[in-house]
Design a protein around this motif. Sequence first.
Motif, PDB file in Angstrom:
ATOM      1  N   PHE A 143       0.960  -1.193  -0.382  1.00 40.14           N
ATOM      2  CA  PHE A 143       0.172  -0.234   0.442  1.00 40.14           C
ATOM      3  C   PHE A 143       1.328   1.289   0.151  1.00 40.14           C
ATOM      4  N   ALA A 144       2.194   1.007   0.476  1.00 39.67           N
ATOM      5  CA  ALA A 144       2.760   2.419   0.424  1.00 39.67           C
ATOM      6  C   ALA A 144       3.031   2.675  -0.363  1.00 39.67           C
ATOM      7  N   GLY A 145       3.791   1.807  -1.477  1.00 42.41           N
ATOM      8  CA  GLY A 145       3.171   2.169  -2.824  1.00 42.41           C
ATOM      9  C   GLY A 145       2.571   2.386  -3.725  1.00 42.41           C
ATOM     10  N   LEU A 146       1.267   2.892  -3.143  1.00 43.15           N
ATOM     11  CA  LEU A 146       0.753   2.963  -3.999  1.00 43.15           C
ATOM     12  C   LEU A 146       0.086   4.833  -3.761  1.00 43.15           C
ATOM     13  N   PHE A 147      -0.390   5.175  -2.350  1.00 45.36           N
ATOM     14  CA  PHE A 147      -1.277   6.098  -1.831  1.00 45.36           C
ATOM     15  C   PHE A 147       0.336   6.609  -0.644  1.00 45.36           C
ATOM     16  N   PRO A 148      -0.029   8.009  -1.074  1.00 44.69           N
ATOM     17  CA  PRO A 148       1.185   8.747   0.419  1.00 44.69           C
ATOM     18  C   PRO A 148       1.326   7.865   1.816  1.00 44.69           C
ATOM     19  N   TYR A 149       1.702   7.894   2.941  1.00 42.92           N
ATOM     20  CA  TYR A 149       1.061   8.457   4.063  1.00 42.92           C
ATOM     21  C   TYR A 149       2.382   8.046   4.690  1.00 42.92           C
ATOM     22  N   ALA A 150       3.172   6.954   4.219  1.00 39.88           N
ATOM     23  CA  ALA A 150       4.778   6.112   5.124  1.00 39.88           C
ATOM     24  C   ALA A 150       5.694   7.327   4.762  1.00 39.88           C
ATOM     25  N   PHE A 151       6.469   8.646   5.511  1.00 40.92           N
ATOM     26  CA  PHE A 151       6.835   9.302   5.414  1.00 40.92           C
ATOM     27  C   PHE A 151       8.218   8.972   6.597  1.00 40.92           C
ATOM     28  N   ASP A 152       7.814   8.204   7.079  1.00 40.66           N
ATOM     29  CA  ASP A 152       8.331   7.706   8.187  1.00 40.66           C
ATOM     30  C   ASP A 152       9.361   6.383   7.654  1.00 40.66           C
ATOM     31  N   ARG A 153       9.153   6.231   6.706  1.00 45.91           N
ATOM     32  CA  ARG A 153      10.042   4.894   6.359  1.00 45.91           C
ATOM     33  C   ARG A 153      10.172   5.356   4.412  1.00 45.91           C
ATOM     34  N   CYS A 185       0.254  -6.228  -3.720  1.00 45.10           N
ATOM     35  CA  CYS A 185      -0.375  -4.660  -2.801  1.00 45.10           C
ATOM     36  C   CYS A 185      -0.593  -5.164  -1.539  1.00 45.10           C
ATOM     37  N   PRO A 186       0.239  -5.916  -0.448  1.00 45.33           N
ATOM     38  CA  PRO A 186       0.021  -5.776   0.727  1.00 45.33           C
ATOM     39  C   PRO A 186      -0.835  -4.324   1.974  1.00 45.33           C
ATOM     40  N   GLY A 187      -1.367  -4.259   2.491  1.00 36.40           N
ATOM     41  CA  GLY A 187      -1.859  -3.636   3.859  1.00 36.40           C
ATOM     42  C   GLY A 187      -0.626  -3.848   5.025  1.00 36.40           C
ATOM     43  N   PRO A 188      -1.725  -3.769   5.962  1.00 28.84           N
ATOM     44  CA  PRO A 188      -1.355  -4.901   7.303  1.00 28.84           C
ATOM     45  C   PRO A 188      -1.493  -5.827   7.033  1.00 28.84           C
ATOM     46  N   VAL A 189      -0.317  -6.548   7.004  1.00 34.61           N
ATOM     47  CA  VAL A 189      -0.558  -7.737   7.111  1.00 34.61           C
ATOM     48  C   VAL A 189       0.797  -8.298   8.646  1.00 34.61           C
ATOM     49  N   ARG A 190       0.153  -9.349   9.308  1.00 35.98           N
ATOM     50  CA  ARG A 190       0.940  -9.780  10.419  1.00 35.98           C
ATOM     51  C   ARG A 190       2.471 -10.555  10.068  1.00 35.98           C
ATOM     52  N   THR A 191       3.455 -10.434  10.244  1.00 35.10           N
ATOM     53  CA  THR A 191       4.545 -10.891   9.738  1.00 35.10           C
ATOM     54  C   THR A 191       5.784 -10.026  10.465  1.00 35.10           C
ATOM     55  N   ALA A 192       6.608 -10.849  10.217  1.00 37.23           N
ATOM     56  CA  ALA A 192       7.930 -10.414  11.270  1.00 37.23           C
ATOM     57  C   ALA A 192       8.806  -9.600  10.510  1.00 37.23           C
ATOM     58  N   ILE A 193       7.825  -9.033   9.491  1.00 36.66           N
ATOM     59  CA  ILE A 193       9.472  -7.991   8.743  1.00 36.66           C
ATOM     60  C   ILE A 193       9.705  -6.609   9.613  1.00 36.66           C
ATOM     61  N   GLY A 210      -4.634   3.301   7.138  1.00 33.93           N
ATOM     62  CA  GLY A 210      -5.647   3.855   7.439  1.00 33.93           C
ATOM     63  C   GLY A 210      -6.225   2.656   8.694  1.00 33.93           C
ATOM     64  N   PRO A 211      -6.933   3.116   9.400  1.00 26.51           N
ATOM     65  CA  PRO A 211      -7.893   3.147  10.292  1.00 26.51           C
ATOM     66  C   PRO A 211      -8.703   1.978  10.144  1.00 26.51           C
ATOM     67  N   GLN A 212      -9.066   2.032   8.930  1.00 28.99           N
ATOM     68  CA  GLN A 212     -10.207   0.861   7.716  1.00 28.99           C
ATOM     69  C   GLN A 212      -9.441   0.266   7.425  1.00 28.99           C
ATOM     70  N   PHE A 213      -8.494  -0.622   7.517  1.00 33.97           N
ATOM     71  CA  PHE A 213      -7.265  -1.194   6.935  1.00 33.97           C
ATOM     72  C   PHE A 213      -6.956  -2.483   8.473  1.00 33.97           C
ATOM     73  N   ALA A 214      -7.401  -3.573   8.547  1.00 30.55           N
ATOM     74  CA  ALA A 214      -7.638  -4.643   9.462  1.00 30.55           C
ATOM     75  C   ALA A 214      -6.630  -5.261   9.250  1.00 30.55           C
ATOM     76  N   ALA A 259      -5.599  16.343   1.898  1.00 29.21           N
ATOM     77  CA  ALA A 259      -6.131  15.515   2.859  1.00 29.21           C
ATOM     78  C   ALA A 259      -5.327  14.163   3.530  1.00 29.21           C
ATOM     79  N   GLN A 260      -4.419  14.458   3.277  1.00 30.62           N
ATOM     80  CA  GLN A 260      -3.438  12.724   4.331  1.00 30.62           C
ATOM     81  C   GLN A 260      -2.791  13.480   4.846  1.00 30.62           C
ATOM     82  N   ALA A 261      -1.950  14.732   4.327  1.00 35.31           N
ATOM     83  CA  ALA A 261      -0.851  15.471   4.804  1.00 35.31           C
ATOM     84  C   ALA A 261      -2.132  16.078   6.931  1.00 35.31           C
ATOM     85  N   MET A 262      -3.092  16.760   6.518  1.00 36.68           N
ATOM     86  CA  MET A 262      -4.450  17.217   7.484  1.00 36.68           C
ATOM     87  C   MET A 262      -4.172  16.164   8.444  1.00 36.68           C
TER      88      MET A 262
END
Length: 266
Positions: A143-153, A185-193, A210-214, A259-262
Amino acid sequence: MTRIAGAVAIVTGAANGIGRATADSLARRGARLVLADIDAARLEEAAGAIRAAGGQALAIPLDLSEPDAFDRLRERTWAEYGTVDIVMNNVGVLVSGLPQDIPLAEWERIINLNLMGVVRSIHRFLPDLLAKGSGHIVNTASFAGLFPYAFDRLPYAATKGAIVTMTEGLALYLEPRGIGVTLLCPGPVRTAIGNTMRSFTEGLPLRGPGPQFAFREAGEVGEMVADAIASNRFFLPTDDLVRPLLAERGADMEAFLRAQAMAMAP
Protein backbone atom coordinates in the motif's frame (compact mmCIF):
# COMPACT_ATOMS: atom_id res chain seq x y z
CA MET A 1 -3.82 -18.77 -16.79
CA THR A 2 -0.98 -20.72 -15.14
CA ARG A 3 -1.50 -24.32 -14.10
CA ILE A 4 -0.13 -24.62 -10.57
CA ALA A 5 -0.15 -28.42 -10.24
CA GLY A 6 3.26 -29.66 -11.37
CA ALA A 7 4.66 -26.15 -11.84
CA VAL A 8 8.07 -25.19 -10.47
CA ALA A 9 7.66 -22.12 -8.28
CA ILE A 10 10.48 -19.97 -6.88
CA VAL A 11 9.57 -17.90 -3.83
CA THR A 12 12.03 -15.46 -2.32
CA GLY A 13 11.65 -14.25 1.24
CA ALA A 14 10.15 -17.68 1.88
CA ALA A 15 11.27 -18.28 5.46
CA ASN A 16 8.49 -16.23 7.05
CA GLY A 17 5.29 -14.32 6.51
CA ILE A 18 3.71 -13.89 3.11
CA GLY A 19 6.49 -15.73 1.29
CA ARG A 20 6.19 -18.82 3.43
CA ALA A 21 2.39 -18.72 3.37
CA THR A 22 2.36 -18.46 -0.43
CA ALA A 23 4.82 -21.37 -0.72
CA ASP A 24 2.52 -23.45 1.49
CA SER A 25 -0.52 -22.55 -0.62
CA LEU A 26 1.24 -23.37 -3.89
CA ALA A 27 2.55 -26.66 -2.48
CA ARG A 28 -0.95 -27.70 -1.42
CA ARG A 29 -2.02 -27.15 -5.02
CA GLY A 30 0.72 -29.40 -6.33
CA ALA A 31 3.56 -27.01 -7.19
CA ARG A 32 7.20 -27.97 -6.69
CA LEU A 33 8.82 -25.27 -4.58
CA VAL A 34 12.19 -23.59 -4.53
CA LEU A 35 12.49 -21.45 -1.40
CA ALA A 36 15.12 -18.74 -0.98
CA ASP A 37 15.88 -16.58 2.05
CA ILE A 38 18.83 -15.39 4.11
CA ASP A 39 17.46 -17.11 7.25
CA ALA A 40 18.76 -20.64 6.67
CA ALA A 41 17.21 -22.24 9.75
CA ARG A 42 13.69 -20.94 9.20
CA LEU A 43 13.98 -21.60 5.48
CA GLU A 44 14.77 -25.27 6.04
CA GLU A 45 11.92 -25.44 8.54
CA ALA A 46 9.54 -24.08 5.88
CA ALA A 47 10.78 -26.53 3.25
CA GLY A 48 10.65 -29.41 5.74
CA ALA A 49 7.02 -28.64 6.58
CA ILE A 50 6.09 -28.80 2.89
CA ARG A 51 7.92 -32.11 2.47
CA ALA A 52 6.32 -33.53 5.62
CA ALA A 53 2.91 -32.73 4.11
CA GLY A 54 3.81 -34.71 0.99
CA GLY A 55 5.02 -31.86 -1.20
CA GLN A 56 8.33 -31.10 -2.90
CA ALA A 57 10.49 -28.22 -1.69
CA LEU A 58 14.12 -27.24 -2.07
CA ALA A 59 15.59 -24.74 0.42
CA ILE A 60 18.37 -22.48 -0.90
CA PRO A 61 19.79 -20.09 1.74
CA LEU A 62 20.95 -16.94 -0.04
CA ASP A 63 21.67 -13.29 0.62
CA LEU A 64 19.68 -11.91 -2.30
CA SER A 65 21.44 -8.55 -2.09
CA GLU A 66 24.58 -10.21 -3.49
CA PRO A 67 25.12 -9.60 -7.22
CA ASP A 68 25.35 -13.28 -8.17
CA ALA A 69 22.64 -14.62 -5.85
CA PHE A 70 20.05 -15.07 -8.59
CA ASP A 71 22.61 -16.78 -10.82
CA ARG A 72 23.09 -19.37 -8.08
CA LEU A 73 19.34 -19.61 -7.48
CA ARG A 74 18.67 -20.30 -11.15
CA GLU A 75 21.50 -22.83 -11.36
CA ARG A 76 20.19 -24.82 -8.37
CA THR A 77 16.61 -24.65 -9.63
CA TRP A 78 17.49 -25.98 -13.06
CA ALA A 79 19.74 -28.67 -11.59
CA GLU A 80 16.88 -29.88 -9.38
CA TYR A 81 13.82 -29.43 -11.59
CA GLY A 82 15.03 -28.53 -15.10
CA THR A 83 12.63 -25.62 -15.53
CA VAL A 84 10.89 -22.70 -13.85
CA ASP A 85 7.25 -21.64 -14.19
CA ILE A 86 6.44 -19.22 -11.36
CA VAL A 87 8.68 -16.58 -9.78
CA MET A 88 7.55 -14.66 -6.70
CA ASN A 89 9.78 -11.73 -5.79
CA ASN A 90 8.92 -11.15 -2.16
CA VAL A 91 12.05 -10.03 -0.32
CA GLY A 92 11.69 -6.72 1.46
CA VAL A 93 13.16 -4.89 4.44
CA LEU A 94 12.02 -1.83 6.37
CA VAL A 95 13.79 1.18 7.80
CA SER A 96 12.14 3.72 10.09
CA GLY A 97 13.00 7.38 10.54
CA LEU A 98 12.19 10.89 9.47
CA PRO A 99 13.59 11.67 5.99
CA GLN A 100 16.42 13.86 7.34
CA ASP A 101 17.51 11.16 9.82
CA ILE A 102 17.90 8.18 7.50
CA PRO A 103 21.54 7.78 6.36
CA LEU A 104 22.37 7.58 2.68
CA ALA A 105 23.82 4.11 3.26
CA GLU A 106 20.38 2.93 4.41
CA TRP A 107 18.79 4.25 1.23
CA GLU A 108 21.36 2.32 -0.77
CA ARG A 109 20.80 -0.87 1.26
CA ILE A 110 17.00 -0.74 0.90
CA ILE A 111 17.15 0.04 -2.82
CA ASN A 112 19.67 -2.74 -3.41
CA LEU A 113 17.54 -5.38 -1.73
CA ASN A 114 13.93 -4.29 -2.23
CA LEU A 115 14.19 -2.91 -5.74
CA MET A 116 17.36 -4.22 -7.34
CA GLY A 117 16.57 -7.69 -5.96
CA VAL A 118 13.46 -7.70 -8.15
CA VAL A 119 15.42 -6.28 -11.09
CA ARG A 120 18.08 -9.00 -10.78
CA SER A 121 15.42 -11.69 -10.52
CA ILE A 122 13.61 -10.47 -13.64
CA HIS A 123 16.90 -10.20 -15.50
CA ARG A 124 17.80 -13.79 -14.61
CA PHE A 125 14.46 -15.61 -14.98
CA LEU A 126 12.55 -13.68 -17.63
CA PRO A 127 14.49 -15.22 -20.55
CA ASP A 128 13.47 -18.69 -19.31
CA LEU A 129 9.79 -17.74 -19.22
CA LEU A 130 9.95 -16.03 -22.61
CA ALA A 131 11.59 -19.08 -24.14
CA LYS A 132 8.69 -21.22 -22.88
CA GLY A 133 6.02 -18.67 -23.74
CA SER A 134 4.32 -19.31 -20.41
CA GLY A 135 4.66 -18.80 -16.67
CA HIS A 136 3.84 -16.21 -14.04
CA ILE A 137 5.66 -13.49 -12.12
CA VAL A 138 4.49 -12.11 -8.76
CA ASN A 139 6.08 -8.92 -7.43
CA THR A 140 5.34 -7.84 -3.87
CA ALA A 141 4.84 -4.10 -3.50
CA SER A 142 2.80 -2.46 -0.72
CA PHE A 143 0.00 0.00 0.00
CA ALA A 144 2.95 2.31 0.72
CA GLY A 145 3.72 2.25 -3.01
CA LEU A 146 0.14 3.09 -4.00
CA PHE A 147 -0.64 6.26 -2.04
CA PRO A 148 1.22 8.57 0.37
CA TYR A 149 1.28 7.85 4.07
CA ALA A 150 4.66 6.26 4.83
CA PHE A 151 6.95 9.29 5.08
CA ASP A 152 8.38 7.64 8.21
CA ARG A 153 9.91 4.87 6.05
CA LEU A 154 10.51 6.70 2.80
CA PRO A 155 13.18 4.39 1.31
CA TYR A 156 10.78 1.45 1.66
CA ALA A 157 7.88 3.40 0.14
CA ALA A 158 10.05 4.62 -2.73
CA THR A 159 11.15 1.10 -3.65
CA LYS A 160 7.60 -0.21 -3.44
CA GLY A 161 6.36 2.61 -5.68
CA ALA A 162 9.05 1.69 -8.19
CA ILE A 163 7.95 -1.94 -8.07
CA VAL A 164 4.37 -0.89 -8.85
CA THR A 165 5.50 0.98 -11.97
CA MET A 166 7.90 -1.76 -13.03
CA THR A 167 5.27 -4.46 -12.65
CA GLU A 168 2.71 -2.52 -14.67
CA GLY A 169 5.26 -2.19 -17.47
CA LEU A 170 6.10 -5.88 -17.31
CA ALA A 171 2.41 -6.76 -17.61
CA LEU A 172 2.09 -4.63 -20.75
CA TYR A 173 4.99 -6.48 -22.30
CA LEU A 174 4.43 -10.02 -21.01
CA GLU A 175 0.67 -10.60 -21.07
CA PRO A 176 0.58 -10.72 -24.92
CA ARG A 177 3.46 -13.19 -24.77
CA GLY A 178 1.64 -15.70 -22.58
CA ILE A 179 3.24 -14.78 -19.25
CA GLY A 180 1.02 -13.69 -16.37
CA VAL A 181 1.97 -10.93 -13.96
CA THR A 182 0.58 -10.20 -10.49
CA LEU A 183 1.21 -7.06 -8.46
CA LEU A 184 0.71 -7.99 -4.79
CA CYS A 185 0.07 -4.90 -2.66
CA PRO A 186 -0.23 -5.83 1.02
CA GLY A 187 -1.80 -3.52 3.51
CA PRO A 188 -1.44 -4.45 7.18
CA VAL A 189 -0.44 -8.13 7.43
CA ARG A 190 0.88 -9.96 10.49
CA THR A 191 4.46 -10.83 9.52
CA ALA A 192 7.93 -10.64 11.05
CA ILE A 193 9.21 -7.88 8.76
CA GLY A 194 9.39 -5.42 11.66
CA ASN A 195 11.78 -7.66 13.59
CA THR A 196 14.72 -6.61 11.41
CA MET A 197 13.72 -2.97 10.99
CA ARG A 198 16.39 -0.38 11.74
CA SER A 199 15.17 2.85 13.36
CA PHE A 200 16.86 6.25 13.12
CA THR A 201 14.40 8.61 14.85
CA GLU A 202 13.79 7.95 18.52
CA GLY A 203 10.17 7.56 19.58
CA LEU A 204 8.78 7.71 16.05
CA PRO A 205 5.54 5.69 15.76
CA LEU A 206 5.07 3.56 12.66
CA ARG A 207 2.17 4.97 10.65
CA GLY A 208 -0.35 2.67 9.02
CA PRO A 209 -2.35 3.30 5.84
CA GLY A 210 -5.54 4.10 7.74
CA PRO A 211 -7.81 2.86 10.53
CA GLN A 212 -10.21 1.25 8.05
CA PHE A 213 -7.66 -1.43 7.19
CA ALA A 214 -7.70 -4.45 9.51
CA PHE A 215 -4.71 -6.75 9.83
CA ARG A 216 -4.73 -9.82 7.59
CA GLU A 217 -3.08 -13.11 8.44
CA ALA A 218 -0.21 -14.26 6.24
CA GLY A 219 -1.97 -17.55 5.47
CA GLU A 220 -4.95 -15.68 4.06
CA VAL A 221 -2.68 -13.64 1.80
CA GLY A 222 -0.87 -16.77 0.61
CA GLU A 223 -4.18 -18.17 -0.61
CA MET A 224 -4.94 -14.87 -2.35
CA VAL A 225 -1.65 -15.08 -4.24
CA ALA A 226 -2.20 -18.68 -5.33
CA ASP A 227 -5.70 -17.77 -6.53
CA ALA A 228 -4.33 -14.77 -8.44
CA ILE A 229 -1.76 -16.92 -10.21
CA ALA A 230 -4.38 -19.51 -11.15
CA SER A 231 -6.77 -16.86 -12.49
CA ASN A 232 -4.10 -14.58 -14.03
CA ARG A 233 -5.11 -11.59 -11.91
CA PHE A 234 -2.90 -8.52 -12.13
CA PHE A 235 -3.79 -6.19 -9.24
CA LEU A 236 -3.97 -7.94 -5.87
CA PRO A 237 -4.47 -5.66 -2.86
CA THR A 238 -4.97 -7.48 0.41
CA ASP A 239 -7.95 -5.25 1.18
CA ASP A 240 -10.34 -3.91 -1.45
CA LEU A 241 -11.05 -0.90 0.77
CA VAL A 242 -7.94 0.62 -0.84
CA ARG A 243 -9.75 0.99 -4.18
CA PRO A 244 -11.86 4.03 -3.20
CA LEU A 245 -8.71 5.75 -1.92
CA LEU A 246 -6.96 5.15 -5.23
CA ALA A 247 -9.96 6.52 -7.13
CA GLU A 248 -9.96 9.61 -4.91
CA ARG A 249 -6.25 10.11 -5.45
CA GLY A 250 -6.63 9.73 -9.21
CA ALA A 251 -9.48 12.23 -9.36
CA ASP A 252 -7.54 15.02 -7.63
CA MET A 253 -4.00 14.21 -6.54
CA GLU A 254 -3.35 17.61 -4.97
CA ALA A 255 -6.50 17.53 -2.84
CA PHE A 256 -5.77 13.95 -1.80
CA LEU A 257 -2.24 14.80 -0.73
CA ARG A 258 -3.45 17.77 1.32
CA ALA A 259 -6.10 15.62 3.01
CA GLN A 260 -3.49 13.00 3.86
CA ALA A 261 -1.18 15.66 5.28
CA MET A 262 -3.95 17.07 7.48
CA ALA A 263 -4.92 13.61 8.71
CA MET A 264 -1.32 12.85 9.70
CA ALA A 265 -0.44 16.22 11.20
CA PRO A 266 0.81 15.97 14.81
